[in-house]
Design a protein around this motif. Structure first.
Motif, PDB file in Angstrom:
ATOM      1  N   THR A 164      20.176  70.164  59.871  1.00  0.00           N
ATOM      2  CA  THR A 164      21.616  70.423  59.802  1.00  0.00           C
ATOM      3  C   THR A 164      21.939  71.014  58.442  1.00  0.00           C
ATOM      4  OG1 THR A 164      22.088  68.564  61.279  1.00  0.00           O
ATOM      5  CG2 THR A 164      23.915  69.389  59.930  1.00  0.00           C
ATOM      6  N   GLN A 165      22.481  72.199  58.472  1.00  0.00           N
ATOM      7  CA  GLN A 165      22.828  72.903  57.233  1.00  0.00           C
ATOM      8  C   GLN A 165      24.265  72.590  56.854  1.00  0.00           C
ATOM      9  OE1 GLN A 165      20.876  76.685  56.475  1.00  0.00           O
ATOM     10  NE2 GLN A 165      22.901  77.628  56.465  1.00  0.00           N
ATOM     11  N   THR A 166      24.538  72.575  55.551  1.00  0.00           N
ATOM     12  CA  THR A 166      25.916  72.380  55.114  1.00  0.00           C
ATOM     13  C   THR A 166      26.813  73.467  55.702  1.00  0.00           C
ATOM     14  OG1 THR A 166      27.385  72.276  53.196  1.00  0.00           O
ATOM     15  CG2 THR A 166      25.454  73.691  52.999  1.00  0.00           C
ATOM     16  N   SER A 167      28.061  73.148  55.867  1.00  0.00           N
ATOM     17  CA  SER A 167      29.026  74.125  56.390  1.00  0.00           C
ATOM     18  C   SER A 167      29.518  75.078  55.302  1.00  0.00           C
ATOM     19  CB  SER A 167      30.231  73.396  56.983  1.00  0.00           C
ATOM     20  OG  SER A 167      30.909  72.662  55.951  1.00  0.00           O
ATOM     21  N   TYR A 168      29.241  74.744  54.044  1.00  0.00           N
ATOM     22  CA  TYR A 168      29.726  75.506  52.890  1.00  0.00           C
ATOM     23  C   TYR A 168      31.259  75.508  52.819  1.00  0.00           C
ATOM     24  CZ  TYR A 168      24.937  77.275  53.259  1.00  0.00           C
ATOM     25  OH  TYR A 168      23.563  77.374  53.384  1.00  0.00           O
ATOM     26  N   LYS A 169      31.900  74.565  53.496  1.00  0.00           N
ATOM     27  CA  LYS A 169      33.371  74.510  53.518  1.00  0.00           C
ATOM     28  C   LYS A 169      33.846  73.420  52.559  1.00  0.00           C
ATOM     29  CE  LYS A 169      35.824  76.466  56.058  1.00  0.00           C
ATOM     30  NZ  LYS A 169      36.568  77.743  55.896  1.00  0.00           N
ATOM     31  N   THR A 181      36.810  70.718  53.170  1.00  0.00           N
ATOM     32  CA  THR A 181      36.712  69.442  53.882  1.00  0.00           C
ATOM     33  C   THR A 181      36.661  68.254  52.934  1.00  0.00           C
ATOM     34  OG1 THR A 181      34.295  69.544  53.962  1.00  0.00           O
ATOM     35  CG2 THR A 181      35.495  70.553  55.788  1.00  0.00           C
ATOM     36  N   ASP A 209      33.128  66.585  59.590  1.00  0.00           N
ATOM     37  CA  ASP A 209      33.095  67.855  58.861  1.00  0.00           C
ATOM     38  C   ASP A 209      32.798  67.633  57.384  1.00  0.00           C
ATOM     39  OD1 ASP A 209      33.555  69.395  61.068  1.00  0.00           O
ATOM     40  OD2 ASP A 209      35.671  69.793  60.646  1.00  0.00           O
ATOM     41  N   LYS A 237      29.128  66.809  56.963  1.00  0.00           N
ATOM     42  CA  LYS A 237      28.279  67.990  57.097  1.00  0.00           C
ATOM     43  C   LYS A 237      28.310  68.831  55.834  1.00  0.00           C
ATOM     44  CE  LYS A 237      27.295  71.852  60.213  1.00  0.00           C
ATOM     45  NZ  LYS A 237      27.723  72.586  61.428  1.00  0.00           N
ATOM     46  N   MET A 238      29.476  68.933  55.216  1.00  0.00           N
ATOM     47  CA  MET A 238      29.609  69.707  53.980  1.00  0.00           C
ATOM     48  C   MET A 238      28.764  69.092  52.855  1.00  0.00           C
ATOM     49  SD  MET A 238      30.807  71.760  51.634  1.00  0.00           S
ATOM     50  CE  MET A 238      30.980  71.604  49.831  1.00  0.00           C
ATOM     51  N   GLY A 249      24.843  67.970  54.488  1.00  0.00           N
ATOM     52  CA  GLY A 249      24.018  68.989  55.110  1.00  0.00           C
ATOM     53  C   GLY A 249      23.155  69.660  54.066  1.00  0.00           C
TER      54      GLY A 249
END
Length: 620
Positions: free
Chosen positions: A270-275, A278, A288, A291-292, A295
């Motif tokens: 699972t890769q970070t969302s780069y967001k 969040t 979310d 994951k940020m 990830g």
């Protein structure tokens, strides 16, 4: 006795021999980290990581009145022990003997406590500094013998490739310190220099596989210490690029993890969302946000579980070890928004406990001033956590200076974008601690951003050297190095003259073209003026709303006033100076810092060419 250790880390083998540990009956200790510690630290506690086959089944004693073994921590992997120890205030430098027993089997290990060196270190980096950023592999090769190191996974050496190694090293950088000092640089930031024994693209350093060793293709720990000493002799500073968020997939603690939650792992990759939003979005999903932060950045960079107390100790102690060992003055923190902010606050407190003047700035590649401010300490924008972070890499002003010189002069673009971005400084606890830049190892070369327009580029340099904050130059910016980041290898070309066989030597005036020398002189003039005048380091700032695409601001203190006038138009402009009487009232003359001459504007007005910026010291 057989050593089970990475073949390339020869310094570890030597160190173990010197330590004089005595294995009995087939047991072995392959690693103890930190490699050593010191007496007289403010915090007397230390957690040693001991690694070896089945070492976790041992009982442990320490034979030294100066060290107390507080707790033996056994973890899931029997190849590890985490030993909590306390160094007594009365402890003396020397060797302490740890004894490991399993039934009748016994193994001793001698651990060194050193005397703290009172040499210059941990000075902190501040607005009096000019930072110069170098990718060591691409700057200068001072030792051909370490270009390739037998046994390492990446044996490449090809200067015609963007992603293979080129051979630059620490000795090469040491050999160019006079050049940097002459340019006006006061602080040196190198992209990561720890061992990066990864199969591909190992040159960039952001996937370290060792925590306590300089990459042997760059040099040794001693070479890095020498770099710090040479900088300090010149009254310059050393910045270490730390990467607490992730490590390389070939790191020894990844290949044989101490415990299941050493890393942030998922049922499938699972890769970070780069967001980054969040992290602070009041409406964000918990999934979310997870994951940020948890990830992975990329598949080859496992994400460290910074909520694990053993990981926290491992990271924090290693960073303190490097400050004490190499006399580092400040940290640049990679991928800051992806870290656990609770941990980063504790990490900061722990380092400042030992080094109160030490400073940090974090990479915050985000969009929006409020986004950027959120990751700073001080809780100015309603954060749940005070990260204690002092400064950020100011991407918002980086975007703004590009817009100022490339976009039409409208209310939300051009010069107004620069003005309005700086006007949001109230969101920062200490805006003067933010690091300003035109480009870096990830961003398009600014000379290319402005279409190789030298006048625009000079305006950007003038702004960089005169506005608030800590300016940072990317290597080669002073000689018009160019290219865009698609792919990013194009941003990381060699500095010509740093390698055997180069057709020209850009480290010397004779090796530069006329345009390159003109730009070098321009940067040197501004950098050294800034270095010699506190008004551009700690002076107050006053800016005026841009009119007709012309942006004006002042830096001033009790002794001096500097006026900066930037024409962001593609045509010449004339500027009436009466509007600025709040700062230039009763001025007798304007000293042009670039031209090094005084001028008396006719009718109190000033003419500027297209995209021209003038920097004046006002004489009253």
């Amino acid at each position: 006795m057989m050593f089970k250790i990475n073949k390339n880390i020869t310094t570890v083998i030597v160190a173990l021999t010197v330590l004089g540990w005595s294995p009995l009956l087939g047991q072995s200790i392959q690693r103890v980290e930190p490699l050593n510690w010191w007496v007289g630290m403010e915090n007397p506690t230390l957690q040693l990581v001991v690694y070896g086959p089945q070492i976790g089944k041992s009982e442990v004693q320490v034979e030294d009145k100066g060290i107390e073994l507080v707790k033996i921590n056994r973890v899931e992997n029997p190849n590890y022990l985490f030993l909590d120890v306390k160094v007594a205030a009365s402890a003396q430098p020397g060797w302490s003997t740890f004894t490991f027993r399993q039934g009748k089997k016994k193994l001793t290990y001698r651990y060194e406590l050193k005397q703290r060196d009172q040499k210059v270190k941990a000075q902190g980096v501040n607005s009096a500094d000019l930072i110069y950023l170098i990718m060591p592999d691409r700057f200068a090769n001072g030792n051909k013998a370490n270009d390739q190191v037998k046994g390492m996974l990446d044996m490449s050496l090809n200067r015609d490739s963007m992603y293979l190694r080129h051979g630059g090293d620490l000795e090469g950088i040491i050999g160019k310190l006079d050049y940097l000092q002459d340019l006006g640089v006061t602080s040196l930031w190198l992209t990561p220099v720890l061992t990066n024994d990864m199969p591909q693209a190992s040159y960039h350093g952001y996937a370290n596989t060792e925590t306590y060793h300089i990459d042997p293709r760059f040099g040794s720990n001693d070479t890095y210490v020498q770099l710090g000493e040479q900088l300090h002799r010149r009254q310059m500073k050393l910045i270490f690029d730390v990467v607490p968020n992730h490590i390389g997939s070939y790191h020894w603690t990844v290949k044989d993890k101490p415990m299941a939650d050493w890393l942030n792992e998922w049922p499938s990759y699972t890769q970070t969302s780069y967001k980054d939003q969040t992290v602070f979005d009041p409406y964000a999903s918990a999934d979310d946000k997870k994951k940020m932060v948890k990830g992975w950045f990329v598949p080859t960079m496992p994400d460290m579980n910074e909520q694990n107390p053993y990981v926290q100790n491992y990271l924090t102690q290693s960073h303190i070890w490097w400050i004490e060992t190499a006399a580092i003055d400040g940290f640049r923190i990679d991928t800051y928004p992806y870290n656990d902010l609770d941990f980063m606050a504790k990490w900061t407190d722990r380092i400042l406990q030992e080094y109160p003047k030490f400073t940090f700035f974090g990479e915050t590649w985000v969009h929006g001033v409020a986004n950027q401010a959120y990751f700073l300490g001080g809780k100015r924008v309603g954060q749940d956590v005070d990260s204690k972070l002092m400064g950020v890499t100011d991407f918002q002003l980086n975007y703004a200076i590009g817009d100022a010189l490339n976009q039409k002069t409208e209310w939300t673009a051009g010069a107004n974008k620069l003005y309005s971005t700086l006007a949001s400084d109230f969101l920062y606890p200490h805006p003067e601690q933010n690091v300003l830049f035109l480009d870096n190892h990830d961003k398009d070369r600014f000379f290319s951003v402005v279409g190789e327009n030298v006048q625009k580029y000079k305006s950007a340099m003038a702004w960089l050297m005169t506005t608030r904050g800590i300016p940072q130059l990317y290597y080669g910016a002073e000689i018009l190095m160019k290219n865009f980041s698609n792919p990013d290898g194009l941003l990381r070309e060699d500095f010509q003259g740093g390698f055997i066989g180069d057709k020209s030597n850009k480290f010397t005036a004779d090796g530069r073209t006329k345009a390159e020398q003109d730009m070098w002189n321009y940067v040197q003039t501004l950098a050294n003026y800034r270095k010699q005048h506190t008004v551009l380091q700690t002076g107050k700032t006053m800016q005026y709303v841009p009119e007709d695409g012309v942006y004006v601001y002042f830096r001033y203190n009790e002794k001096q006033t500097v006026m900066v006038v930037m024409n962001c138009n593609d045509v010449a402009k004339e500027l009436k100076l009466d509007r600025f009487r709040e700062r230039n009232n009763q001025v007798k003359s304007y000293f042009d810092i670039i031209q090094k001459q005084e001028t008396n504007p006719v009718d109190h007005s000033l003419k500027l060419d297209a995209y021209e910026t003038k920097v004046f010291e006002l004489k009253f």
